[in-house]
Design a protein around this motif. Sequence first.
Motif, mmCIF file in Angstrom:
data_model
loop_
_atom_site.group_PDB
_atom_site.id
_atom_site.type_symbol
_atom_site.label_atom_id
_atom_site.label_comp_id
_atom_site.label_asym_id
_atom_site.label_seq_id
_atom_site.Cartn_x
_atom_site.Cartn_y
_atom_site.Cartn_z
ATOM 1 N N VAL A 14 0.760 -1.265 0.499
ATOM 2 C CA VAL A 14 0.092 0.038 -0.100
ATOM 3 C C VAL A 14 0.838 0.821 -0.574
ATOM 4 O O VAL A 14 0.766 1.884 -0.851
ATOM 5 N N LEU A 15 2.002 1.582 0.611
ATOM 6 C CA LEU A 15 3.057 2.826 1.091
ATOM 7 C C LEU A 15 3.394 2.706 -0.171
ATOM 8 O O LEU A 15 3.835 3.741 -0.930
ATOM 9 N N PRO A 48 -8.898 2.886 -5.441
ATOM 10 C CA PRO A 48 -8.532 1.504 -5.247
ATOM 11 C C PRO A 48 -8.476 1.098 -3.812
ATOM 12 O O PRO A 48 -7.989 0.089 -3.183
ATOM 13 N N LEU A 49 -8.550 2.208 -2.741
ATOM 14 C CA LEU A 49 -7.856 1.465 -0.931
ATOM 15 C C LEU A 49 -9.423 1.133 -1.013
ATOM 16 O O LEU A 49 -9.825 -0.082 0.087
ATOM 17 N N PHE A 54 -13.514 -3.382 0.098
ATOM 18 C CA PHE A 54 -14.660 -4.148 0.711
ATOM 19 C C PHE A 54 -14.465 -5.428 -0.288
ATOM 20 O O PHE A 54 -15.020 -6.316 -0.298
ATOM 21 N N GLY A 55 -12.925 -5.250 -0.520
ATOM 22 C CA GLY A 55 -13.098 -6.519 -1.642
ATOM 23 C C GLY A 55 -14.178 -7.115 -2.969
ATOM 24 O O GLY A 55 -14.091 -8.191 -3.732
ATOM 25 N N GLU A 56 -14.739 -6.077 -3.150
ATOM 26 C CA GLU A 56 -15.076 -5.985 -4.880
ATOM 27 C C GLU A 56 -15.393 -4.433 -5.090
ATOM 28 O O GLU A 56 -14.883 -3.791 -4.228
ATOM 29 N N GLU A 165 -9.878 -3.161 9.828
ATOM 30 C CA GLU A 165 -8.534 -3.236 10.588
ATOM 31 C C GLU A 165 -7.149 -3.161 9.867
ATOM 32 O O GLU A 165 -6.449 -2.515 10.289
ATOM 33 N N LYS A 166 -6.913 -4.298 9.344
ATOM 34 C CA LYS A 166 -5.698 -4.188 8.339
ATOM 35 C C LYS A 166 -5.348 -2.556 7.509
ATOM 36 O O LYS A 166 -4.199 -2.131 7.464
ATOM 37 N N LEU A 167 -6.299 -1.858 6.664
ATOM 38 C CA LEU A 167 -6.165 -1.119 5.735
ATOM 39 C C LEU A 167 -6.319 0.384 7.365
ATOM 40 O O LEU A 167 -5.094 1.130 6.373
ATOM 41 N N PHE A 168 -7.056 0.514 8.155
ATOM 42 C CA PHE A 168 -7.466 1.818 8.989
ATOM 43 C C PHE A 168 -6.111 1.576 9.705
ATOM 44 O O PHE A 168 -5.452 2.742 9.881
ATOM 45 N N ARG A 169 -5.317 0.383 10.136
ATOM 46 C CA ARG A 169 -3.878 0.431 11.063
ATOM 47 C C ARG A 169 -2.688 0.905 9.730
ATOM 48 O O ARG A 169 -2.233 1.523 10.326
ATOM 49 N N ILE A 170 -3.285 1.180 8.977
ATOM 50 C CA ILE A 170 -1.948 1.353 7.613
ATOM 51 C C ILE A 170 -2.665 3.245 7.581
ATOM 52 O O ILE A 170 -1.218 3.822 7.677
#
Length: 399
Positions: A14-15, A48-49, A54-56, A165-170
Amino acid sequence: MQEWLEAADGKAEVLRYLKEQVPQIFCLKKESSPQEEEELMQTRLIHPLECFLFGEDPEEGLEKLKHGCSSSQLCGRVFKEGETVYSCDCAIDPTCVLCMDCFQDSVHKSHRYKMHASSGGGFCDCGDVEAWKIGPCCSKHDPGAPAAMVTDECDLEPELYERAEKLFRILLRYVTDFLVWEESFELSAELQPRKDNAYYCVLYNDEHHSYDHVIYTLQRSVNCDPAEAQIHTALIDKEQGRRAVKRGTLRSCQQARDLIRSNSQHISQQPLRVEILHTTVMAHQTFALRLGSWFQKIISYSGFRQAFCQVALEPDTDRDHLCLISRLMLHDAVMYKARKVIHELILCSMLMETDFKRLFAVEFTKHYKQLQKDFINDDHERSISITALSVQIFTVPTL
């Protein structure tokens, strides 16, 4: 995006994507129009984010969320400065207020009430049983009313919650790192630009220098004409809280910084606050601020809000165990006008979830002494301070 989902190190992927895209959209040599910049941000960054989240397709994902929602008792509308709000004799204390829509649909409309303009930094207390002696809910937020609005109480599927959680953490770490940025910091390896050694000389707002003083200083220091100096000054004061007044090599920007400081110190005992930032850093800071507004939209759904609160309050082992929200609070006084976005984000996240509100209150109280010291020394608008949130905590009986 699929490759982010499958990557062993999703954060690095992502980064790396942000490293490529963000500098191409923000802080270019030739300024793009706000509309063009917004369109590019939506298509190349936000979309893209959201696809990863959402995975969709995001629109399909949001539609499924709306169908899976039940009614909520809390309004929680965050007030803008100057917005009309209503108070009533039924309130537990004078800080409890209603937005116009909730007031019109409440029993308080026929009571002794007052209306006034909000100074910003608060939200509608409709639905909060601790805020009102009678009539805590308007007809739209009363859970027992047949016409109650369908809003945001959503249970996310485990996979969606995990991705959130994963995306918000990043992203929240990214936002925090750039909004508390100091001139001496260096970009992480994942965000280091391949080229471009251009820098900005960035001037910040303060309450020590008048318009005329700043205009005079800019004319003498960066060779701009009176009209250009006036535009810089107005934008710094009214909108952004800071502005790049020169772009060039590190040496030329350092010379401009030194001139601004010396010329402004002749006028006032304190020089203007001015820093040198790499163009890439400035670009990432611009996007970080936009992400703050994006977070507000996404966490209007309670499942995402809970994931956000969980991440924001996690102790950070790399930063003396300070959670991300505490880092943001402790840098409030030096965060120029970006702090308004952070305040609104706290209002519509932590303070809308009972369990997390208690945890946030603990963090706020833990740092309260330092926050008050920073407030005393702060030379910005006193009405825009994290200390204003104390009214949302210390007036609540159960807290």
